[in-house]
Design an enzyme around this catalytic site. Sequence first.
Site, PDB file in Angstrom:
ATOM      1  N   GLY A   9       0.841  -1.191   0.000  1.00  0.00           N
ATOM      2  CA  GLY A   9       0.000   0.000   0.000  1.00  0.00           C
ATOM      3  C   GLY A   9       0.874   1.238   0.000  1.00  0.00           C
ATOM      4  N   VAL A  14       6.967   8.823   2.969  1.00  0.00           N
ATOM      5  CA  VAL A  14       8.287   8.195   3.025  1.00  0.00           C
ATOM      6  C   VAL A  14       8.220   6.779   3.581  1.00  0.00           C
ATOM      7  CG1 VAL A  14       8.882   9.159   5.304  1.00  0.00           C
ATOM      8  CG2 VAL A  14      10.706   8.563   3.695  1.00  0.00           C
ATOM      9  N   ASP A  15       7.322   6.510   4.525  1.00  0.00           N
ATOM     10  CA  ASP A  15       7.283   5.195   5.173  1.00  0.00           C
ATOM     11  C   ASP A  15       6.898   4.085   4.196  1.00  0.00           C
ATOM     12  OD1 ASP A  15       7.967   6.367   7.625  1.00  0.00           O
ATOM     13  OD2 ASP A  15       5.879   6.766   8.112  1.00  0.00           O
ATOM     14  N   SER A  16       5.796   4.270   3.486  1.00  0.00           N
ATOM     15  CA  SER A  16       5.369   3.224   2.551  1.00  0.00           C
ATOM     16  C   SER A  16       6.337   3.105   1.376  1.00  0.00           C
ATOM     17  CB  SER A  16       3.940   3.486   2.058  1.00  0.00           C
ATOM     18  OG  SER A  16       3.840   4.717   1.389  1.00  0.00           O
ATOM     19  N   MET A  35      -4.489   3.566  -2.818  1.00  0.00           N
ATOM     20  CA  MET A  35      -5.911   3.493  -2.493  1.00  0.00           C
ATOM     21  C   MET A  35      -6.542   4.879  -2.490  1.00  0.00           C
ATOM     22  SD  MET A  35      -5.872   0.776   0.664  1.00  0.00           S
ATOM     23  CE  MET A  35      -4.173   1.062   1.144  1.00  0.00           C
ATOM     24  N   CYS A 100     -10.535   2.135   9.588  1.00  0.00           N
ATOM     25  CA  CYS A 100      -9.990   2.135   8.227  1.00  0.00           C
ATOM     26  C   CYS A 100      -8.976   1.005   8.055  1.00  0.00           C
ATOM     27  CB  CYS A 100      -9.339   3.479   7.925  1.00  0.00           C
ATOM     28  SG  CYS A 100      -8.600   3.561   6.275  1.00  0.00           S
ATOM     29  N   GLY A 124       3.475   0.624   5.318  1.00  0.00           N
ATOM     30  CA  GLY A 124       4.549   1.344   5.988  1.00  0.00           C
ATOM     31  C   GLY A 124       4.265   1.609   7.452  1.00  0.00           C
ATOM     32  N   CYS A 196      -7.677  11.144   8.009  1.00  0.00           N
ATOM     33  CA  CYS A 196      -7.299  11.155   6.593  1.00  0.00           C
ATOM     34  C   CYS A 196      -8.277  11.917   5.703  1.00  0.00           C
ATOM     35  CB  CYS A 196      -7.106   9.732   6.084  1.00  0.00           C
ATOM     36  SG  CYS A 196      -8.466   8.612   6.463  1.00  0.00           S
TER      37      CYS A 196
END
Length: 365
Positions: A9, A14-16, A35, A100, A124, A196
């Site tokens: 995903g 930066v994490d994902s 997504m 979510c 992430g 989000c």
Amino acid sequence: MSKKTVVVGLSGGVDSSVAALLLKQQGWNVIGLFMKNWEDDDTEEYCSSRQDLIDVMSVADKIGIDVEVVNFAAEYRERVFAEFLSEYQAGRTPNPDILCNSEIKFKAFLDHAMQLGAEKIATGHYAGVREFDGKFQLLKAEDGTKDQSYFLYRLNQAQLSKTLFPLADIYKRDVRKIAEAEGLHVAAKKDSTGICFIGERPFKDFLSRYLPPKKGEIRRLDDGKVMGEHDGLMFHTMGQRKGLHIGGIKEKGHPGGGDHDAWFVAGKDMEKNVLYVVQGHDHPALLKGDLVAEQLSWVSGNEPHTHWVYTAKPRYRTSDQPCEVERVDAESCEIRFAEPQWALTPGQSVVLYESRVCLGGGVIR
């Protein structure tokens, strides 16, 4: 031998991005999935999804993976947003990110990934997963300041068995260093914060679109004296200090409060549309030694032991609090803390831990 496929995903952060990079380096066949969970406000200044998608495509091109864009907006509205509104309407303060995760990122997304022929999905998130004694455990991340296991406590065995968390043992600062070293332009991108679908827009403006606000009295809990007017109970939460507009009132002789002490939300009466406040951070009405949680979800499928010492987080940004489970059944559980907790908030989740292992939790009644 053909490579195993993992669907990652990708959010544009930066994490994902680094999660996808690490899996590619480990030899996985990586497919990126962006997504789209919200679509009403794409023309508004607050929505960042267009820029996020541009960032995803740039990162994917840099590390050499394909990306698919999937629209889960209908599922999100039905499974997450409707519940979010319902909870606020009932006077509670929900955490939609938890829903979510369990309903979209690790259900709709997982189902889609399996249809693509993937063995695993990855995100992430700062959390870990391991198989132990025939069960999959959800673990805290090595970087305790970024740990997100709290938001993942509703994941079940089937979901965890298909999940990889590449950032489990990596500190955030090192994630940024990896991104920088690999030339990923998102290395310094600011972390997303807040809910989000609300983004950076004022919360009150957003909620008012869907739930008509109703003004009512603000009363002092100690004696019922009217202190002012609120602009809608749904805009207020336990322990809230800002936005009450009664800060200048001097009141003496009330528990926990001095002349100029701030006022805090201490409760709501939904039927009478009254907001109750108390003066002083340490007012007894804001402190509680136990809670009842409902909508329980246990990672292993097994209930925790009663009268066993665990730790719990009654909200995300708090340190682990020693506690015992006094009672637990299929419907609810009662948790007693070693020390009184400040402003326990109905609608928020309490999450139980045994050392680094996240056992699960429920929604505070």
